[in-house]
Design an enzyme around this catalytic site. Structure first.
Site, PDB file in Angstrom:
ATOM      1  N   THR A 386      43.871   7.090 -62.151  1.00  0.00           N
ATOM      2  CA  THR A 386      44.748   8.183 -62.614  1.00  0.00           C
ATOM      3  C   THR A 386      45.584   8.731 -61.447  1.00  0.00           C
ATOM      4  OG1 THR A 386      43.095   8.749 -64.290  1.00  0.00           O
ATOM      5  CG2 THR A 386      44.643  10.483 -63.777  1.00  0.00           C
ATOM      6  N   ASN A 406      44.194   4.702 -66.931  1.00  0.00           N
ATOM      7  CA  ASN A 406      42.731   4.652 -66.784  1.00  0.00           C
ATOM      8  C   ASN A 406      42.373   3.992 -65.464  1.00  0.00           C
ATOM      9  OD1 ASN A 406      40.222   5.484 -67.587  1.00  0.00           O
ATOM     10  ND2 ASN A 406      39.748   3.613 -68.679  1.00  0.00           N
ATOM     11  N   GLU A 425      42.874   2.658 -71.818  1.00  0.00           N
ATOM     12  CA  GLU A 425      42.373   3.992 -72.180  1.00  0.00           C
ATOM     13  C   GLU A 425      41.356   3.953 -73.314  1.00  0.00           C
ATOM     14  OE1 GLU A 425      42.511   6.841 -69.960  1.00  0.00           O
ATOM     15  OE2 GLU A 425      44.488   5.937 -69.963  1.00  0.00           O
TER      16      GLU A 425
HETATM   17  N1  GLY Z   1      41.003   8.079 -67.988  1.00  0.00           N
HETATM   18  C1  GLY Z   1      40.634   9.205 -67.229  1.00  0.00           C
HETATM   19  C2  GLY Z   1      40.739  10.484 -67.996  1.00  0.00           C
HETATM   20  O1  GLY Z   1      41.404  10.509 -69.013  1.00  0.00           O
HETATM   21  O2  GLY Z   1      40.170  11.467 -67.616  1.00  0.00           O
END
Ligand code: GLY
Length: 577
Positions: A386, A406, A425
């Site tokens: 992220t 992700n 995701e």
């Molecule tokens: N994929 C990390 C989050 O959405 O927190």
């Protein structure tokens, strides 16, 4: 005369006429507001950004010099990072933007959604066991991307410049190239090992080597089309056709209809009063905002226990872990997409409820993990990658934005002919309620897979205000570590009076209920030596995590913005007078 680009004009005209097509979801959701650029009374010495790389800082500087505001700069940063920070910056993923504009809070949810053909058991084998890697790598892992719709909504509503202007820096970097640094090259190498030739990643990113001037002509063409035609091009134009064709070839689930029906959503941010500040942060489908508010308030409720307890001492680590244990118990049970599951936001952030949870904290020894049940009535892992950026403008507006594909380089799938890295995701759903995801966090039915549903996130772009003025803009990557990291930095600033740069650089740690009594430490500032022995003596197991966090924050001191980029990453700050 003010320039209005064609794409923006046509959407405005549609909005005014109430003529929203049903074929393009992001237009269906086009807001009932007229475009309302923020007022322009200068209240700060300068505009400022804290961002994940130098190219996006340059882009922001250009936008401010052209007369843009925080939202214009934020959108330019987001598109630039999609080119120059391809491991996490994106147009093939999604995220959250918290805004403070003209003294009012706003939030856009542009999280990815499950494809229409997604099913609750799509990642399970015939015996009902999770198929390892299926939600992480390859076309099956991809959720319907939201970033372009989210950026369009923000810029269309609050931007001062034209849509074309804010896309220009990203197009330049994609077309002319940018120099690849060591960290990016290393991350590509690591990702390639994960994808192991199972995707087309290498075809597009095989040449992402240190020192190379890396050009992305396909991505430049996509960005140019989006600049000329607006967000609809991504969801209903040639780019949508290319994504759908690529998914079909790879037996992925996303179709053109999924793209056409995608919607970014304006939501009410989670807001709470704490310590004389207003905390404005992410609502569901993020768990992070609720988690952050619970952490801050529980610590305040237990302030007597923290008297004379040194920052990051064994007792401090114990007390914070006790609080985190309870927050993660609630997270696993109650949080999911609010469009599908009634998340009890008001109850979870209610002062009396939090005080009751705080009263269960054991000040001396770790509470038995099994005894820590969700308070109104389990824990999960997300990927830690992220990226986040923080922006303020001299007119006092602020944008806090966290977005993601992700894992680094997402699913490893690049939509053919586009250069767009697609997310993984879908792993943020509970593939099988009760079984941990990539961050070791467990989910419940609230976060089970359903068509069009958004997976639970921890992303927590946050803004603190005092007396109506921005005090702090903050966020970080880190999966389930996101809100525990933000919490620690806020503590360091406001409870320990540390300057922001020290507050960000100081050691951080993390506990999340499961694995039981386990405290994660970071490579940047390990828990070792005597400190490790004393924490273990309290009954905790220490575990290294392979991730450091990357806080990007701006504190306003009087009228002066002080941006800070985490020394753990390759981020930079820029102050633009
Ligand atoms: N994929 C990390 C989050 O959405 O927190």
């Amino acid at each position: 005369m003010k320039l209005i680009d064609k794409a923006k004009f046509s959407a405005t005209a549609l909005a005014v006429a109430g003529l929203f097509t049903t074929s393009a979801g992001f237009l269906e959701s086009a807001p009932a507001y007229a475009k309302a650029p923020p007022k322009q009374q200068v209240v700060l010495d300068a505009s400022a950004v804290a961002v994940a790389d130098k190219y996006s800082a340059d882009a922001a500087e250009q936008i401010f010099k052209e007369g843009g505001n925080a939202v214009d700069a934020a959108v330019a940063i987001a598109f630039t990072l999609a080119v120059t920070y391809p491991e996490a910056g994106n147009i093939g993923g999604g995220g959250f933007m918290t805004l403070y504009i003209n003294g009012k809070p706003y939030f856009i949810d542009y999280r990815e959604r499950a494809p229409l053909a997604a099913t609750r058991t799509m990642y399970l084998d015939e015996q009902g066991n999770v198929i390892k890697g299926k939600s992480l790598y390859g076309a099956d892992a991809v959720g319907v991307p939201g970033t372009v719709a989210g950026m369009w909504e923000a810029q269309h509503r609050f931007g001062k410049l034209t849509w074309k202007q804010v896309l220009a820096p990203a197009i330049k970097y994609a077309r002319d190239g940018f120099e690849v640094d060591e960290q990016l090259a290393q991350r590509r190498e690591n990702a390639e090992k994960d994808f192991g030739g199972k995707t087309n990643f290498d075809t597009y990113f095989g040449n992402l080597k240190q020192g190379v001037n890396f050009k992305q002509p396909d991505l430049a063409a996509v960005l140019t089309r989006i600049a000329n035609q607006g967000a609809r091009e991504f969801y209903n134009g040639k780019t949508a056709d290319l994504i759908a064709a690529s998914m079909k070839k790879d037996h992925g689930l996303i179709t053109k209809r999924d793209l056409q029906e995608y919607k970014a959503v304006w939501r009410q941010p989670v807001q709470a009063n704490w310590n004389g500040y207003r905390v404005i942060t992410a609502p569901p489908p993020s768990s992070g905002g609720i988690g952050l508010v619970q952490l801050l308030k529980m610590k305040a409720d237990r302030k007597d226990d923290f008297n004379n307890v040194a920052l990051n001492s064994p007792q401090y680590i114990h007390l914070i872990s006790e609080i985190e244990k309870r927050v993660f118990a609630d997270r696993a049970q109650y949080l999911g997409d609010p469009d599908f599951y009634k998340v009890p936001v008001a109850q979870l952030t209610d002062d009396a409820y939090i005080a009751k949870r705080a009263s269960e904290v054991n000040p001396t020894t770790p509470s038995d993990t099994k005894s820590v049940q969700p308070g109104l009535g389990t824990s999960m892992p997300e990927k830690a990658e992220t990226t986040h950026f923080s922006v303020v403008d001299k007119w006092g507006n602020a944008v806090s934005n966290t977005y993601t594909i992700n894992g680094y380089f997402g699913s490893g799938v690049v939509a053919e002919g586009t250069g767009i890295v697609l997310n993984d995701e879908m792993d943020d759903f509970a593939s099988k309620p009760g079984v941990p995801n990539m961050f070791g966090v467990v989910g419940s039915d609230a976060n089970s897979i359903e068509p069009k549903k958004r997976p639970l996130s921890s992303m927590s772009p946050t803004i603190l205000t005092k007396d109506g003025k921005v005090s702090l803009v903050i966020g970080t990557p880190g999966g389930s570590r996101i809100f525990t990291s933000i919490f620690q930095v806020i503590n360091n600033v406001y409870d320990f009076n540390m300057p922001l740069n020290e507050a960000v650089a100081t050691m951080r740690f993390h506990h999340q209920l499961l694995p039981p009594n386990t405290i994660f430490w970071e490579p940047y500032k390990p828990i070792d030596g005597d400190l490790a022995k004393q924490v273990e003596a309290k009954g905790y197991t220490l575990q290294a995590q392979n991730f450091n966090g990357d806080i990007q924050a701006i504190k306003i001191n009087g009228e002066t913005p002080q941006p800070v980029s985490d020394p753990r990453g390759r981020g930079v700050t820029r102050v633009i007078p």
